[in-house]
Design an enzyme around this catalytic site. Sequence first.
Site, PDB file in Angstrom:
ATOM      1  N   LYS A 115      77.367  30.342  38.726  1.00  0.00           N
ATOM      2  CA  LYS A 115      76.596  29.159  39.293  1.00  0.00           C
ATOM      3  C   LYS A 115      76.954  27.924  38.325  1.00  0.00           C
ATOM      4  O   LYS A 115      76.650  28.098  37.288  1.00  0.00           O
ATOM      5  CB  LYS A 115      74.977  29.567  39.261  1.00  0.00           C
ATOM      6  CG  LYS A 115      74.379  28.213  39.840  1.00  0.00           C
ATOM      7  CD  LYS A 115      72.980  28.335  39.885  1.00  0.00           C
ATOM      8  CE  LYS A 115      72.680  27.395  38.533  1.00  0.00           C
ATOM      9  NZ  LYS A 115      72.719  26.221  38.457  1.00  0.00           N
ATOM     10  N   GLU A 160      74.668  31.438  24.860  1.00  0.00           N
ATOM     11  CA  GLU A 160      75.213  30.204  24.026  1.00  0.00           C
ATOM     12  C   GLU A 160      74.301  28.895  24.205  1.00  0.00           C
ATOM     13  O   GLU A 160      74.348  28.319  25.508  1.00  0.00           O
ATOM     14  CB  GLU A 160      76.684  29.732  24.380  1.00  0.00           C
ATOM     15  CG  GLU A 160      77.602  29.124  23.401  1.00  0.00           C
ATOM     16  CD  GLU A 160      77.456  27.674  23.354  1.00  0.00           C
ATOM     17  OE1 GLU A 160      76.448  27.123  22.797  1.00  0.00           O
ATOM     18  OE2 GLU A 160      78.290  27.009  24.154  1.00  0.00           O
ATOM     19  N   CYS A 164      76.963  20.870  23.042  1.00  0.00           N
ATOM     20  CA  CYS A 164      75.793  21.611  22.364  1.00  0.00           C
ATOM     21  C   CYS A 164      75.939  21.664  20.681  1.00  0.00           C
ATOM     22  O   CYS A 164      74.989  21.885  20.069  1.00  0.00           O
ATOM     23  CB  CYS A 164      75.864  23.110  22.892  1.00  0.00           C
ATOM     24  SG  CYS A 164      77.306  23.818  23.146  1.00  0.00           S
ATOM     25  N   GLU A 203      67.082  18.859  19.792  1.00  0.00           N
ATOM     26  CA  GLU A 203      68.428  18.453  20.413  1.00  0.00           C
ATOM     27  C   GLU A 203      68.267  17.214  21.553  1.00  0.00           C
ATOM     28  O   GLU A 203      67.500  17.428  22.459  1.00  0.00           O
ATOM     29  CB  GLU A 203      69.018  19.689  21.029  1.00  0.00           C
ATOM     30  CG  GLU A 203      70.400  19.462  21.674  1.00  0.00           C
ATOM     31  CD  GLU A 203      70.959  20.765  22.172  1.00  0.00           C
ATOM     32  OE1 GLU A 203      70.179  21.354  22.777  1.00  0.00           O
ATOM     33  OE2 GLU A 203      72.101  21.014  21.868  1.00  0.00           O
TER      34      GLU A 203
END
Lengths: 487, 286
Positions: free
Chosen positions: A186, A260, A294, A391
Amino acid sequence: MAGKKFTYAPAPESRAILDLRSSYGLFIGGEFVDSIDGRTFKTISPATEEVLAEVTEAGEADVDRAVQAARRAYERIWSKLAPRERGKYLYRIARIVQERARELAVLESLDNGKPIRESRDVDIPLVAAYFFYYAGWADKLPYAGFGPDPRPLGVAGQVIPWNFPLLMLAWKIAPALACGNTVVLKPAETTPLTALLFAEICQQADLPPGVVNIVTGAGETGRALVEHSGVDKVAFTGSTEVGKMIARSTAGSKKKVTLELGGKAANIVFDDAPIDQAVEGIVNGIFFNQGHVCCAGSRLLVQENVADIVVSSLKRRLGTLRLGDPLDKNTDVGAINSAEQLARIRELSDVGEEEGAERWSPPCELPDRGFWFPPTVFTGVTQAHRIAREEIFGPVLSVLTFRTPAEAVEKANNTPYGLSAGVWTEKGSLILWMANQLRAGVVWANTFNRFDPTSPFGGYKESGFGREGGRHGLEAYLATGNRGRDV
Amino acid sequence: MSDRLSVRKTYKLYVGGKFPRSESGRSYEVTDAKGGFLANAALASRKDARDAVQAARKALPEWSAATAYNRGQVLYRVAELLEGRRGQFVAEVAAGEGLTTRKAEAAVDAATDRWVWYAGWADKIMQVQGSANPVAGPYFDFSIPEPTGVVAVLAPQGSSLLGLVSVVAPVIVAGNTCVVLASERAPLPAVTLSEVLATSDLPGGVVNLLTGRVAEVAPWLASHMDVNAIDLVGAGSDQAIDLEVAAADNLKRVLRPTDEDWASEPGLHRMLAFLETKTVWHPIGV
């Protein structure tokens, strides 16, 4: 910001190479099909808000159909195919990616908003490289160190983010297929198009139907895929929050899971580092891909005695960055991927100011349409500030200082994340000492944001578990002893 | 027939290199396989579990930074001490697991051999699991295994020494520290193992050993935010699901329970489950 800048004439990459359809179905069992309940959504260019195509939203029944197609392909074809032949399909795909590289790069920049310079020079070449690398593993698995006869897991359910759409697809699909699994993938809701073009590439490569299935949709589609009982393996790249939800929902199952997730990497600059080179590294660390990375170096830790000169050099350099049309070959900073992400960046940046950090951006004209945020630097940041802990996933750098290597380590490790770190110094022994101390899966010395198919990548702590890339990356897709969580 | 009264042992917890009683003051009856009384063991509480995690965290920097050769030496020395206590272990394993002396001897010998096997991995696992990666650029790029950190271990319920050794040794050999919850029904070999460890060169806090109820203690270990990983092998399958859900709060590495034959060759997976892979890009240039 003194002095004149060179001006650039616009140098747009042509879109003529693209042959976009107005709407796309789901790629299941080797062909494009409509969803069972007929729901669709639109994908737009974040640089202009122009609608690029209408895409199908896969519901539970569609996901089920895709998993069944993958299961059939696994049992009837893929698991029976000679490993060498599996590898040859992957080589074919790698070659087609190279041949259609320009088309893929233009489409990636259009759908994602990233500068064509990056999609052309980084994303797409790496996509081909990952397929080439894992193609070669397909018939060499008994030598990979996972026993004499390593077995595939079966059907892999893979959910990927929007920051490197096709590259993340390659990280997921290449090792999965090389190890003999079939996949249902996806792509992210806001960046489905290159995955759909990849589906066409699978057709072009005559990949057996059902070996790769692409289901487009948002979070609910991803959830249906991850929780589907016919899935043997879950691989997810995305936020730590969703990663934890997946860890909970797969608890007690037989599914092998690799995650991850997010990061808040420290980019650590010592006083003996070559300043100009370090500044380039800082810029690459946090402004590459608009900071939608990331492993971005979102916390600059600079040794106190060179903090002023590093920050002033950095600001001077940021003044030369060109923000604008992602398809312009001179563009350094493209568009923020979505309105939602832009809102998040704005919110955290405002909090940074409210909490007392000093905000700076170069003079920079933002286009009227689309989603844009200027490169931003916060100085006077403390470890308690939200912009130093959370983040942001945008072009926002928080600058902190340190005096000793031990203090740098302490601050760098003071986060629940542990994905990456950067170290800038001329001293090799210090590089290796720092690399030892840093609790992060990847440590870049005198460079940042480098990726290579041979190089294992993945996080410590709440940045997830499992590795992608290299020999280590095979383990996520092989039955190796315990079928539970991977390492 | 001596009329000398035997001196009975008080079975305690092993935390941070010391032998405290449970702070709760509780204990529980340990019986042999036929239900006969063997001893009272400490019934560890939530507070004991937290103290043990703290001790494990404190011991981590020194143990994980020890040279691989040193860790191998320390662990081999433990095997030497295990051998010296052979008689006591045999008696405890036979009583607790209801084995014949011959079978108990075989289990104890296998446990000692298992410990020796793992001790030898201390300075080899990095070579087997590490790599130099041929990246397309001017970098020396290498990947090495590193300890995950503090590991909670729910020891197997059935195999009270061989199973225990088979789950503790792989955790600490690579530099992790751990909190171990012993077999609930047969905890005495674990207590004796803690006495072996206390008289070895293993720094206090590297292995912390609790006795008590899985249902009571394990949830606190699974949800503890300063525990990095958990081995659920000693949990029942229903329990294990809840524990795995709790472990997701800080994304612990989870080793799910499986049916293990502790007598067979263990392979690498218990070591690898508690190792991270770190990749370093070091520049090459003049």
